[in-house]
Motif scaffolding. Sequence first.
Motif, PDB file in Angstrom:
ATOM      1  N   ILE A 106       0.761  -1.061  -0.181  1.00  0.00           N
ATOM      2  CA  ILE A 106      -0.055   0.032   0.107  1.00  0.00           C
ATOM      3  C   ILE A 106       0.792   1.291   0.010  1.00  0.00           C
ATOM      4  O   ILE A 106       1.800   1.409   0.820  1.00  0.00           O
ATOM      5  N   ASN A 107       0.716   2.259  -0.807  1.00  0.00           N
ATOM      6  CA  ASN A 107       1.328   3.375  -1.081  1.00  0.00           C
ATOM      7  C   ASN A 107       0.399   4.658  -0.850  1.00  0.00           C
ATOM      8  O   ASN A 107      -0.566   4.594  -1.525  1.00  0.00           O
ATOM      9  N   ALA A 108       0.843   5.440   0.122  1.00  0.00           N
ATOM     10  CA  ALA A 108      -0.130   6.908   0.218  1.00  0.00           C
ATOM     11  C   ALA A 108       0.973   7.914   0.331  1.00  0.00           C
ATOM     12  O   ALA A 108       1.900   7.798   0.675  1.00  0.00           O
ATOM     13  N   GLY A 109       0.527   8.806  -0.428  1.00  0.00           N
ATOM     14  CA  GLY A 109       1.338  10.167  -0.589  1.00  0.00           C
ATOM     15  C   GLY A 109       0.819  11.179  -1.276  1.00  0.00           C
ATOM     16  O   GLY A 109      -0.240  11.251  -1.504  1.00  0.00           O
ATOM     17  N   MET A 110       1.731  12.367  -1.595  1.00  0.00           N
ATOM     18  CA  MET A 110       1.173  13.197  -2.184  1.00  0.00           C
ATOM     19  C   MET A 110       2.314  13.656  -3.394  1.00  0.00           C
ATOM     20  O   MET A 110       3.534  13.785  -3.158  1.00  0.00           O
ATOM     21  N   LEU A 111       1.620  14.065  -4.504  1.00  0.00           N
ATOM     22  CA  LEU A 111       2.666  14.548  -5.572  1.00  0.00           C
ATOM     23  C   LEU A 111       3.029  15.866  -5.602  1.00  0.00           C
ATOM     24  O   LEU A 111       2.097  16.714  -5.076  1.00  0.00           O
ATOM     25  N   ILE A 149      10.945   9.652  -0.120  1.00  0.00           N
ATOM     26  CA  ILE A 149      10.889  10.775  -1.096  1.00  0.00           C
ATOM     27  C   ILE A 149      11.362  10.620  -2.321  1.00  0.00           C
ATOM     28  O   ILE A 149      12.406   9.909  -2.530  1.00  0.00           O
ATOM     29  N   ASP A 150      10.597  10.824  -3.308  1.00  0.00           N
ATOM     30  CA  ASP A 150      10.825  10.604  -4.532  1.00  0.00           C
ATOM     31  C   ASP A 150      10.904   9.073  -5.106  1.00  0.00           C
ATOM     32  O   ASP A 150      11.649   8.762  -5.780  1.00  0.00           O
ATOM     33  N   GLY A 151      10.213   8.319  -4.209  1.00  0.00           N
ATOM     34  CA  GLY A 151      10.055   6.886  -4.341  1.00  0.00           C
ATOM     35  C   GLY A 151      11.346   6.161  -3.959  1.00  0.00           C
ATOM     36  O   GLY A 151      11.376   4.830  -3.879  1.00  0.00           O
ATOM     37  N   ALA A 152      12.182   6.930  -3.281  1.00  0.00           N
ATOM     38  CA  ALA A 152      13.349   6.343  -2.470  1.00  0.00           C
ATOM     39  C   ALA A 152      13.133   6.276  -1.062  1.00  0.00           C
ATOM     40  O   ALA A 152      12.572   7.220  -0.450  1.00  0.00           O
ATOM     41  N   SER A 153      13.327   5.043  -0.440  1.00  0.00           N
ATOM     42  CA  SER A 153      13.148   5.132   1.131  1.00  0.00           C
ATOM     43  C   SER A 153      13.986   6.079   1.992  1.00  0.00           C
ATOM     44  O   SER A 153      15.343   5.920   1.680  1.00  0.00           O
ATOM     45  N   LEU A 154      13.463   6.653   2.917  1.00  0.00           N
ATOM     46  CA  LEU A 154      14.051   7.485   3.822  1.00  0.00           C
ATOM     47  C   LEU A 154      14.225   6.878   5.113  1.00  0.00           C
ATOM     48  O   LEU A 154      15.341   7.071   5.680  1.00  0.00           O
ATOM     49  N   ILE A 183      16.884  15.672   4.571  1.00  0.00           N
ATOM     50  CA  ILE A 183      16.206  15.417   2.902  1.00  0.00           C
ATOM     51  C   ILE A 183      16.784  16.750   2.107  1.00  0.00           C
ATOM     52  O   ILE A 183      16.722  17.860   2.613  1.00  0.00           O
ATOM     53  N   GLY A 184      17.239  16.544   1.014  1.00  0.00           N
ATOM     54  CA  GLY A 184      17.441  17.507   0.045  1.00  0.00           C
ATOM     55  C   GLY A 184      16.574  18.338  -0.421  1.00  0.00           C
ATOM     56  O   GLY A 184      15.599  18.930   0.430  1.00  0.00           O
ATOM     57  N   SER A 185      16.024  18.224  -1.559  1.00  0.00           N
ATOM     58  CA  SER A 185      14.677  18.638  -2.228  1.00  0.00           C
ATOM     59  C   SER A 185      13.956  17.655  -2.593  1.00  0.00           C
ATOM     60  O   SER A 185      14.181  16.392  -2.591  1.00  0.00           O
ATOM     61  N   ILE A 186      12.419  18.071  -2.729  1.00  0.00           N
ATOM     62  CA  ILE A 186      11.539  16.915  -3.130  1.00  0.00           C
ATOM     63  C   ILE A 186      11.134  17.353  -4.513  1.00  0.00           C
ATOM     64  O   ILE A 186      10.826  18.315  -4.945  1.00  0.00           O
ATOM     65  N   ASP A 187      11.425  16.413  -5.584  1.00  0.00           N
ATOM     66  CA  ASP A 187      11.444  16.219  -6.746  1.00  0.00           C
ATOM     67  C   ASP A 187       9.956  16.213  -7.192  1.00  0.00           C
ATOM     68  O   ASP A 187       9.437  16.849  -8.424  1.00  0.00           O
ATOM     69  N   ASN A 188       9.221  15.105  -6.787  1.00  0.00           N
ATOM     70  CA  ASN A 188       8.103  14.750  -7.200  1.00  0.00           C
ATOM     71  C   ASN A 188       7.093  14.063  -6.244  1.00  0.00           C
ATOM     72  O   ASN A 188       5.748  14.142  -6.324  1.00  0.00           O
ATOM     73  N   SER A 191       5.997  10.017   0.487  1.00  0.00           N
ATOM     74  CA  SER A 191       4.883   9.050   0.675  1.00  0.00           C
ATOM     75  C   SER A 191       5.486   8.054   1.669  1.00  0.00           C
ATOM     76  O   SER A 191       6.505   8.225   2.333  1.00  0.00           O
ATOM     77  N   VAL A 192       4.804   7.234   2.286  1.00  0.00           N
ATOM     78  CA  VAL A 192       4.823   6.100   3.017  1.00  0.00           C
ATOM     79  C   VAL A 192       4.373   4.890   2.227  1.00  0.00           C
ATOM     80  O   VAL A 192       3.475   4.732   1.421  1.00  0.00           O
ATOM     81  N   ASN A 193       4.912   3.896   2.518  1.00  0.00           N
ATOM     82  CA  ASN A 193       4.708   2.411   2.064  1.00  0.00           C
ATOM     83  C   ASN A 193       4.587   1.284   3.199  1.00  0.00           C
ATOM     84  O   ASN A 193       5.400   1.474   4.256  1.00  0.00           O
ATOM     85  N   PHE A 194       3.523   0.610   3.070  1.00  0.00           N
ATOM     86  CA  PHE A 194       3.143  -0.534   3.788  1.00  0.00           C
ATOM     87  C   PHE A 194       3.322  -1.750   2.997  1.00  0.00           C
ATOM     88  O   PHE A 194       2.819  -1.914   2.019  1.00  0.00           O
TER      89      PHE A 194
END
Lengths: 236, 243
Positions: A106-111, A149-154, A183-188, A191-194
């Motif tokens: 499950i992915n939830a987030g914001m673009l 952030i941007d699809g990569a796990s933080l 975190i550097g910048s947010i490009d796109n 999100s969180v992932n379960f």
Amino acid sequence: MEKGIGKDFFVASALMLAMSCASFAGFNSSGAFYSVTSSAGSASTTNIATDISPYSWINNGSWSANGASVSWTNNLQGLNPQTGLGFLNANIVVRNYTSVAQDFTINAGMLGFSTGPFVGSGSIGGQFVNGSGSLGMLTSTGPLWSAGIDGASLNGQLNNALFFAQPYQIVSLGSFNFSNVSIGSIDNSASVNFTFRLSAGGEASFTSAFSFQSVPGPASIALIVLMPLAGSRRRR
Amino acid sequence: MKNTFVLTFVVLSCGVLADTSRADFVEPAFGFSINADGVASNGQACDYGTVSHVGSNQWFFQGFTTHAIGTTLSWAYLVDPDPFITGTFTLSNATASTQAYVVDFTLPISPAMSASTISGQMAGTLTDADGSGSALMTSIGGGPVYTALADDIFVHGLMSNANQSVSTQFGTTSFSGGSFGQGAPLAGPAINSTIAIRFSFNLSAGDSVSFSSIFVANPVPAPGAIALGLLATVFARRSRRRS
């Protein structure tokens, strides 16, 4: 003369502050997303975002297929330029009322996008309810929950999770927190992932939070240092 | 004559069976109510989300509502009118101040039971959802957060004097509210019409709480039923010996 310099200084300072502190907040409710992938099958996702303010919104909906369901209520805030804070609270309930264990991602987030730097913080907690007459299991391979952030796990939590629950009993999953991750910048996206496996008749519920807070850049720090100096010069 | 009697019996039996199965596929009137600082709202769960028939007599409700004063409530509950209630709800206090909440989930039962055994459990999480750096969930007046009700009458409480807090920004804390009657169910009352779980708590502004809970009631066989069971066993043994 000195008065004119002071006015110019404060105008320039305001501009520098605006540029230094997360210069653009490209988030809005239309960018709120939610996705479910499950071995129980595929189904369309109902996802309704409701604006609360220009920077925050509620995102709720559900997914169900072949005897499995996911429901969620997420509170999200894109980057608020007044506070320099953005966050998403992902609250989900997953139920497997099929006769076998099922996998869920499950992915939830914001673009959106925003210039950093930021620091990230977050937490997760939850419960596992075994609604069957057999021993229930909730497991994961790798982190059950991760913030990205941007699809990569933080940051990931509940690594290789393994919870057992007796028939018709509830197990608390505990709570896990992290803070001050750069975190550097947010490009796109943020999100969180379960990702987990849930036994037949099981219900897993999670509350989680993930935030990103602007860090004053070098120009802002310089401004903070220079403002008292300018003030003392004017007083003199 | 004998054939007519058998035919009549079969037709009547089918009628009963058909009626029973039709009753099984009508969802129970599982209801919710929320009272926030004296402002109440309520409804049927199926009118605020979805309901699925997931087992012989089990139903799964999930839904969402926004309370007038600025509170959101979402739920996912599995119920069986035979009866049990199990599931989770999440409540977010989007107001600017601490609120006192009373949230009920009520299930009509069938059939009624003259005596019962009961068991239940609860656990939950509290989250600093607005990033203020703190969150607080407490009992109302030191009473139980979880209350099991039968016919709107108190049967058991859990988590009295609750005082759960979070002191980190966007932090979460989990808590176990305890259990009763698990493994060895407690003696319960006669239950004629409903079972319910009530949650009563104070929640700080901007924060959210999630509760998972179970309440199960089982009928205690009446003396007549026990005697019938014993007699059936005796007759079965006798007939086996004769054959």
